[in-house]
Enzyme design. Structure first.
Site, PDB file in Angstrom:
ATOM      1  CG  MET A   1      -2.057  -0.987   1.160  1.00 33.27           C
ATOM      2  SD  MET A   1      -3.248  -0.638  -0.146  1.00 33.27           S
ATOM      3  CE  MET A   1      -4.087   0.805   0.491  1.00 33.27           C
TER       4      MET A   1
ATOM      5  CB  SER B   1     -11.548   2.526   0.282  1.00 35.49           C
ATOM      6  OG  SER B   1     -12.115   1.409  -0.354  1.00 35.49           O
TER       7      SER B   1
ATOM      8  CG  HIS C   1     -15.985   1.898   2.232  1.00 31.43           C
ATOM      9  ND1 HIS C   1     -15.139   0.804   2.193  1.00 31.43           N
ATOM     10  CD2 HIS C   1     -16.183   2.241   0.952  1.00 31.43           C
ATOM     11  CE1 HIS C   1     -14.861   0.513   0.927  1.00 31.43           C
ATOM     12  NE2 HIS C   1     -15.479   1.381   0.161  1.00 31.43           N
TER      13      HIS C   1
ATOM     14  CD  GLU D   1     -15.063  -3.963   0.764  1.00 33.36           C
ATOM     15  OE1 GLU D   1     -14.708  -2.778   0.709  1.00 33.36           O
ATOM     16  OE2 GLU D   1     -14.270  -4.891   1.015  1.00 33.36           O
TER      17      GLU D   1
HETATM   18  P1  NBP Z   1       1.087  -4.349   6.084  1.00 32.03           P
HETATM   19  O1  NBP Z   1      -0.189  -4.117   6.807  1.00 32.03           O
HETATM   20  O2  NBP Z   1       1.449  -5.720   5.697  1.00 32.03           O
HETATM   21  O3  NBP Z   1       2.284  -3.729   6.975  1.00 32.03           O
HETATM   22  C1  NBP Z   1       3.615  -3.878   6.588  1.00 32.03           C
HETATM   23  C2  NBP Z   1       4.377  -2.607   6.839  1.00 32.03           C
HETATM   24  O4  NBP Z   1       4.347  -2.264   8.232  1.00 32.03           O
HETATM   25  C3  NBP Z   1       5.851  -2.765   6.472  1.00 32.03           C
HETATM   26  O5  NBP Z   1       6.281  -1.553   5.881  1.00 32.03           O
HETATM   27  C4  NBP Z   1       6.500  -2.989   7.834  1.00 32.03           C
HETATM   28  O6  NBP Z   1       7.855  -2.651   7.877  1.00 32.03           O
HETATM   29  C5  NBP Z   1       5.700  -2.024   8.659  1.00 32.03           C
HETATM   30  N1  NBP Z   1       5.884  -2.196  10.106  1.00 32.03           N
HETATM   31  C6  NBP Z   1       5.495  -3.203  10.924  1.00 32.03           C
HETATM   32 BR1  NBP Z   1       4.627  -4.710  10.383  1.00 32.03          BR
HETATM   33  N2  NBP Z   1       5.826  -2.997  12.200  1.00 32.03           N
HETATM   34  C7  NBP Z   1       6.469  -1.821  12.220  1.00 32.03           C
HETATM   35  C8  NBP Z   1       7.068  -1.063  13.244  1.00 32.03           C
HETATM   36  N3  NBP Z   1       7.032  -1.469  14.504  1.00 32.03           N
HETATM   37  N4  NBP Z   1       7.656   0.105  12.904  1.00 32.03           N
HETATM   38  C9  NBP Z   1       7.689   0.517  11.634  1.00 32.03           C
HETATM   39  N5  NBP Z   1       7.118  -0.143  10.595  1.00 32.03           N
HETATM   40  C10 NBP Z   1       6.519  -1.306  10.898  1.00 32.03           C
HETATM   41  O7  NBP Z   1       1.160  -3.403   4.784  1.00 32.03           O
HETATM   42  P2  NBP Z   1       0.046  -3.089   3.670  1.00 32.03           P
HETATM   43  O8  NBP Z   1      -0.701  -4.301   3.255  1.00 32.03           O
HETATM   44  O9  NBP Z   1       0.764  -2.277   2.647  1.00 32.03           O
HETATM   45  O10 NBP Z   1      -1.001  -2.144   4.436  1.00 32.03           O
HETATM   46  C11 NBP Z   1      -0.611  -0.920   5.047  1.00 32.03           C
HETATM   47  C12 NBP Z   1      -1.827  -0.343   5.750  1.00 32.03           C
HETATM   48  O11 NBP Z   1      -2.838  -0.051   4.784  1.00 32.03           O
HETATM   49  C13 NBP Z   1      -2.461  -1.276   6.774  1.00 32.03           C
HETATM   50  O12 NBP Z   1      -2.907  -0.541   7.875  1.00 32.03           O
HETATM   51  C14 NBP Z   1      -3.638  -1.854   6.029  1.00 32.03           C
HETATM   52  O13 NBP Z   1      -4.665  -2.289   6.882  1.00 32.03           O
HETATM   53  C15 NBP Z   1      -4.052  -0.670   5.172  1.00 32.03           C
HETATM   54  N6  NBP Z   1      -4.814  -1.006   3.984  1.00 32.03           N
HETATM   55  C16 NBP Z   1      -4.479  -2.073   3.222  1.00 32.03           C
HETATM   56  C17 NBP Z   1      -5.201  -2.376   2.075  1.00 32.03           C
HETATM   57  C18 NBP Z   1      -4.814  -3.539   1.209  1.00 32.03           C
HETATM   58  O14 NBP Z   1      -5.530  -3.804   0.230  1.00 32.03           O
HETATM   59  N7  NBP Z   1      -3.718  -4.236   1.498  1.00 32.03           N
HETATM   60  C19 NBP Z   1      -6.264  -1.566   1.710  1.00 32.03           C
HETATM   61  C20 NBP Z   1      -6.574  -0.471   2.478  1.00 32.03           C
HETATM   62  C21 NBP Z   1      -5.837  -0.201   3.612  1.00 32.03           C
HETATM   63  P3  NBP Z   1       8.979  -3.792   7.572  1.00 32.03           P
HETATM   64  O15 NBP Z   1       9.095  -3.832   6.093  1.00 32.03           O
HETATM   65  O16 NBP Z   1      10.187  -3.265   8.236  1.00 32.03           O
HETATM   66  O17 NBP Z   1       8.493  -5.077   8.155  1.00 32.03           O
END
Ligand code: NBP
Length: 479
Positions: free
Chosen positions: A13, A128, A185, A189
């Site tokens: 994301m 979203s 939202h 969904e």
């Molecule tokens: P993730 O939810 O899988 O989170 C991974 C990221 O969090 C990596 O950059 C990781 O760093 C970092 N991180 C963690 Br885990 N612990 C950390 C800490 N203590 N300090 C700093 N960084 C930390 O990533 P995502 O799927 O890209 O989603 C990001 C956000 O967007 C989430 O809140 C998610 O719910 C939201 N979201 C996701 C979607 C979707 O479709 N995936 C849609 C809408 C919203 P690292 O690389 O060092 O481990």
């Protein structure tokens, strides 16, 4: 200080959002990730983006022009708190920290208060649209202060999806308002997806049509009042053939639906606000029910009605299902907007419901034509108490209710679960009822707990002396 905006968290994301930001005129984007590899990979893979990489929070802060603006895209919960703690150390009053993750809105309220005490602005922004939305244009629901919106608004408008010429972002309200609206939202969904799944199941089992044939039906529906992203992708999923077995993919996918928790949050919040979001609740429970194979295996001994389900007139049945789907969808959205209204009243937010429906028209999973009708309804009557009663929707429900009832009857007789269809119809009949058996419930409550009741014919609060001579007395209100 070379960058005007920064992104912390470069998983799928965050890196897509950073690329989206970098692709817009005038933006230079600083990027930081806890583990260095993701930063290196992103910067190397996208030289065209001109990213300013940082490898410590100090370096990240130093690379941003003031007021510093950073969007956090890390795992919701503890990781978000950890990043906020670090940013607060290196940012200054007037800077802006945006949490773009899927935070639970009470966390956002808490974080906003704590960060505000340092003089730094905190904005919880629901985003979203998944990976593709983040890259090409999501629907964005930011909360936070008016001051932060002045700086942040133009940046978010530049990266949001565009629907009918308007960017899919609006300042939702203060502190947790944005994440609250994003939560609802997601709840809507869940309901929309479950309703579509029930429609598919009924058509398949009632008419014997193949998934590919049903895909054509959904593609046709997508040209009418049901036009939406979810109907469109449903047709695509149903048409897909599994390469390994040659069977429709939908027949080889395990029938256990997962959930990441936002549906449950929507329902839990609705329960505490006293808002009946039965469509969303049934959709959430339907996923839970599907995910208990051990219970389902044991319960398979329980009998069904024992008759085959085959409709006489397939075309007429399919049209009935279409109407039932549209009617149930109106109820699900009406309930969702009811929850937003109740949340706004509870948490003291001013939320423009018409503006919310407009920013959902593009970029997000529930994007649909239908949302224009919701915007029209709130434009005509901003304080509309029940969305389903606005002229356009009331007319659709009037036209569709007979078909809706036929479908729920057919499903019940055939033993086909249709929890979202039937609970939406029950809500419709409940909310429009002249009188409800709640009167009897009040009598029962008064009997065993002296909870008192009000009367239809005079003011005051009353209690019947059930264990005495059963006369009625005036009582203190103990509701
Ligand atoms: P993730 O939810 O899988 O989170 C991974 C990221 O969090 C990596 O950059 C990781 O760093 C970092 N991180 C963690 Br885990 N612990 C950390 C800490 N203590 N300090 C700093 N960084 C930390 O990533 P995502 O799927 O890209 O989603 C990001 C956000 O967007 C989430 O809140 C998610 O719910 C939201 N979201 C996701 C979607 C979707 O479709 N995936 C849609 C809408 C919203 P690292 O690389 O060092 O481990």
């Amino acid at each position: 200080a070379a960058a005007n905006i920064g992104v912390v968290g470069l998983a799928v994301m965050g890196s897509n959002l950073a690329r989206n930001l970098a692709s817009r005129e005038g933006n230079t984007v600083a990027v930081y990730n806890r583990s260095r590899t993701k930063t290196d990979e992103l910067v190397q893979a996208h030289p065209e983006a001109g990213f300013v990489p940082a490898f410590s929070y100090e370096e990240f802060a130093a690379s941003l022009s003031k007021p510093r603006t950073a969007i956090i895209m890390v795992k919701a919960g503890g990781p978000t708190d950890a990043v906020i703690d670090e940013l607060v150390k290196v940012f200054e009053p007037g800077d802006i920290i945006v949490d773009g993750g899927n935070a639970y809105f009470p966390d956002t309220i808490r974080r906003e208060k704590a960060v505000r005490d340092t003089g730094i602005n905190f904005v919880g922004a629901g985003i979203s649209g998944g990976e593709e939305g983040a890259l090409l244009g999501p629907s964005i629901m930011p909360g936070g202060s008016d001051e932060s919106w002045t700086t942040l608004g133009p940046i978010l408008k530049s990266i949001a999806a565009v629907a009918e010429g308007e960017p899919c972002v609006t300042h939702i309200g203060h502190n947790g308002a944005g994440h609250f609206v994003k939560m609802v939202h997601n709840g809507i969904e869940y309901a929309d997806m479950q309703l579509i799944a029930e429609a598919y199941d009924l058509i398949r089992r009632g008419t014997g049509k193949t998934p590919a044939e049903i895909a054509d039906i959904f593609a046709e529906w997508n040209k009418g009042e049901l036009e939406s992203y979810l109907i469109e992708i449903t047709a695509e999923v149903l048409r897909q053939i599994d390469a390994e077995t040659g069977k429709p993919l939908v027949d080889v996918i395990l029938d256990q639906a997962g959930a990441k928790g936002t549906g449950a949050w929507t329902v839990q919040t609705a329960l505490s606000l006293g808002v009946p979001v039965s469509g969303i609740a049934e959709a959430t429970f339907a996923r839970s029910l599907s995910s208990h194979p051990e219970q389902r295996a044991v319960a398979s001994i329980l009998p069904g009605p024992g008759t085959d389900f085959a409709v006489d007139d397939a075309d007429a049945f399919i049209e009935d299902v279409r109407q039932a789907l549209f009617a149930s969808k109106i109820i699900a959205y009406s309930q969702g907007f009811d929850e937003i209204r109740a949340g706004a009243a509870e948490y003291d937010w001013t939320i423009d419901l018409g503006a919310v429906s407009k920013i959902w028209r593009g970029g997000c999973i529930i994007r649909a034509q239908f949302l224009n009708r919701i915007a029209d309804a709130y434009a005509e009557q901003p304080e509309l108490p029940v969305l389903a009663t606005s002229p356009y929707f009331a007319d659709a429900l009037t036209r569709g209710q007979a078909a809706w009832r036929r479908v729920v009857i057919a499903a019940t007789q055939a033993g086909i679960p249709s929890p979202a269809f039937s609970s939406s119809l029950a809500y419709y009949d409940g909310i429009r009822a002249d009188r409800l058996p709640a009167a009897l419930v009040q009598g029962q409550r008064d009997f065993f707990g002296a909870h008192t009741y009000k009367r239809i014919d005079k003011e005051g609060t009353f209690h019947t002396l059930w264990s005495g001579d059963r006369t009625e007395i005036e009582a203190e209100d103990t509701h």
